[in-house]
Design a protein around this motif. Structure first.
Motif, short mmCIF file in Angstrom:
data_model
loop_
_atom_site.label_atom_id
_atom_site.label_comp_id
_atom_site.label_asym_id
_atom_site.label_seq_id
_atom_site.Cartn_x
_atom_site.Cartn_y
_atom_site.Cartn_z
N GLU A 12 0.84 -1.19 0.00
CA GLU A 12 0.00 0.00 0.00
C GLU A 12 0.88 1.25 0.00
OE1 GLU A 12 -4.04 1.16 2.42
OE2 GLU A 12 -2.29 0.63 3.60
N THR A 16 -1.88 6.47 1.16
CA THR A 16 -3.12 5.71 1.31
C THR A 16 -3.20 5.12 2.71
OG1 THR A 16 -3.14 5.16 -1.04
CG2 THR A 16 -4.48 3.78 0.41
N HIS A 17 -2.05 4.64 3.22
CA HIS A 17 -2.02 4.09 4.56
C HIS A 17 -2.33 5.17 5.61
CE1 HIS A 17 -0.83 1.50 7.89
NE2 HIS A 17 -0.03 2.48 8.33
N TYR A 19 -3.95 8.01 5.10
CA TYR A 19 -5.36 8.36 4.92
C TYR A 19 -6.26 7.38 5.66
CZ TYR A 19 -9.73 7.37 2.40
OH TYR A 19 -11.02 7.03 2.09
N SER A 20 -5.98 6.07 5.53
CA SER A 20 -6.80 5.04 6.16
C SER A 20 -6.72 5.13 7.68
CB SER A 20 -6.37 3.65 5.68
OG SER A 20 -6.54 3.53 4.29
N CYS A 21 -5.54 5.41 8.20
CA CYS A 21 -5.36 5.50 9.65
C CYS A 21 -6.15 6.67 10.24
CB CYS A 21 -3.88 5.63 9.99
SG CYS A 21 -2.90 4.15 9.65
N LYS A 23 -8.68 8.27 8.83
CA LYS A 23 -10.11 8.00 8.62
C LYS A 23 -10.64 7.06 9.70
CE LYS A 23 -13.19 5.69 5.33
NZ LYS A 23 -13.28 5.02 4.01
N ALA A 24 -9.88 6.01 10.03
CA ALA A 24 -10.31 5.06 11.06
C ALA A 24 -10.44 5.75 12.41
CB ALA A 24 -9.33 3.90 11.13
N ALA A 57 -2.72 12.66 1.63
CA ALA A 57 -3.65 12.04 2.57
C ALA A 57 -4.72 13.05 3.00
CB ALA A 57 -2.90 11.51 3.78
N GLN A 60 -7.28 13.72 0.20
CA GLN A 60 -8.29 12.67 0.04
C GLN A 60 -9.33 12.76 1.14
OE1 GLN A 60 -8.41 10.77 -2.64
NE2 GLN A 60 -10.33 9.83 -1.96
N TYR A 66 -14.28 14.04 5.35
CA TYR A 66 -13.92 13.66 6.72
C TYR A 66 -13.27 14.82 7.48
CZ TYR A 66 -15.00 8.84 5.56
OH TYR A 66 -15.65 7.69 5.19
#
Length: 471
Positions: A12, A16-17, A19-21, A23-24, A57, A60, A66
């Motif tokens: 990944e 992107t990683h 962004y995912s963290c 967002k979570a 990040a 996005q 968000y």
């Protein structure tokens, strides 16, 4: 300060990683609405990654809503509605059919084309030729709402030579199946009109008009089709008929009745006749019946035909021929539409017609179906159930009617056949208001069944019906 690990990215990207963290953390409530996020420079220094990664990040997260930004102040966590909890799993439903009901193995109610009769090799060769020699811009560019010109030119020539219709390519509109053309006709003529349909008739046709908010009247027929006086009293403006082979009765409308209907249409400017010529190519005895449009001097007939019967049901190309004034109105009112058939298929079909393959295919299929029908008629005349069987309309097209000598209801007979995995439909099934269940007249669609399936299925069918037949 936000701290995340980048040790196991598993392919990944870093942004992107990240962004995912983030967002979570937002969706789980670790970060709350209104919380200020670290500046891009500070977060990059803390995580030991580039500012570009932080920017990507944040960008996005921003575009998905968000977070939000305030000029010269930074980024903040947006207010997110509470995520709904997991839904309770639905309770198991009872099966729609009882386990004892057999699956349908054979259907005599559905029209189909034998798969091995489609000219695959010729079509593939013409498609390759189209891709290699056609104008590349024409292949991938948007087309007229009516379709590509070469196909409409080929159809105009074909209709003149084989159906006696003298029309220009500009009058022809290509569509992905007749259903899409019906929708266009409603938009062209308007929803305020009353549409008259044959009764009995094609059920899907009524459903299409209904979904278009069109008011329909279902008119009874005599042995020549819809009567002009019945039509006059219906207050209808638009008449939809299949005069050369009515479905499902197989009635062929004589020329005198056709002129009566044309006279009705001519009396008011709002009146039109939609002529569905769905299987005109397969009249198996004598010459094809000339279309109603060929004797229309007042430009009141909209002619519709399809390649679903001649090539394959999944070959979703149909066309309609509009009177000249309606063709002009079509482009004025609906010209913003794009044609619903791909250019690749249209150019290939044009070549298929121009090079004579379509004519040869029709001739071959007509012989094929005539031979198949003759064998079937011989079977019906010699089988054990023959004394209780009467065939009607066997020369008109690709289905015929089979009257059964019985006192049992059509429902009883249908269920007896279904118990053996055979689907059948009676004439009574095609009436709009089903007032009778005792037509005892079976609709026989036989074209798509190979002989090794057709006759065993017929043996099984008549064995199931034998207790109810008057032999």
């Amino acid at each position: 300060m936000l701290t995340y690990s980048f040790a196991n990215l598993n392919g990944e990207s870093m942004y992107t990683h990240l962004y995912s963290c983030i967002k979570a953390d937002i969706t789980s409530g670790v970060l709350h609405a209104g919380d200020k996020l670290p500046s891009k420079r500070m977060l990059a220094k803390n995580l030991g990654i580039s500012i570009i990664t932080i920017e990507n990040a944040y960008a996005q997260l921003l575009v998905e809503g968000y977070i939000y930004s305030e000029p010269k102040r930074g980024y903040y966590v947006a207010r997110i509605e509470q995520m709904p909890g997991a839904a309770e799993p639905p309770a198991p439903r009872e099966p729609l059919l009882h386990a004892s009901t057999p699956a349908i193995v054979t259907s005599f109610s559905k029209s189909s084309v034998p798969p091995d009769t489609f000219p695959y090799n010729i079509w593939a060769r013409l498609l390759r030729s189209t891709l290699s020699s056609a104008d590349e811009h024409a292949l991938i560019s948007d087309t007229s709402a009516g379709g590509v010109l070469p196909l409409r030119q080929a159809l105009a020539k074909h209709l003149y030579q084989f159906r006696g219709l003298n029309v220009s390519p500009e009058q022809i509109i290509i569509g992905a199946g007749t259903q899409s053309l019906y929708n266009l006709i409603v938009q062209l003529l308007g929803r305020s009109h009353v549409y008259a349909l044959e009764n009995p008739g094609y059920p899907q046709l009524a459903a299409i008009y209904k979904t278009n908010d069109v008011f329909c009247r279902y008119l009874p027929m005599d042995e020549q089709g819809i009567r002009a006086d019945v039509l006059e009293n219906s207050s209808a403006d638009i008449l939809h008929i299949s005069p050369s082979h009515q479905f499902p009765t197989g009635i062929v409308m004589p020329v005198s009745r056709r002129y009566e209907l044309l006279r009705w249409a001519k009396e008011k400017s709002s009146r039109y006749i939609i002529e569905d010529d769905y299987d005109c190519e397969f009249r198996l005895y004598g010459r094809p019946i000339p279309p109603l449009q060929s004797i229309d001097s007042a430009e009141k007939v909209i002619y519709i035909n399809t390649f679903s019967k001649t090539l394959a049901p999944t070959f979703r190309i149909s066309y309609m021929v509009l009177p000249v004034h309606l063709a002009s109105l079509f482009y004025e009112k609906l010209g913003f539409y794009s044609c619903t058939v791909s250019n690749f298929e249209q150019f290939t079909l044009a070549k298929f017609i121009e090079d004579g393959y379509f004519e040869r295919h029709i001739n071959r299929m007509r012989t094929y179906y005539r031979t198949k029908r003759d064998r079937l008629l011989h079977y019906l005349a010699t089988c054990k159930a023959a004394p209780a069987l009467t065939v009607e309309g066997e020369n008109s097209g690709l289905h015929f009617l089979l009257h059964l000598a019985t006192q049992a209801s059509d429902t009883t007979l249908t269920q007896a056949a279904l118990a053996q995995g055979i689907q059948i439909k009676f004439l009574s099934d095609y009436y709009h208001d089903k007032t009778s269940d005792c037509s005892h007249t079976l609709l026989m669609n036989y074209t798509g069944l190979p002989d090794d399936e057709l006759y065993p299925a017929l043996d099984k069918l008549f064995a199931a019906l034998e207790p109810y037949l008057e032999l």
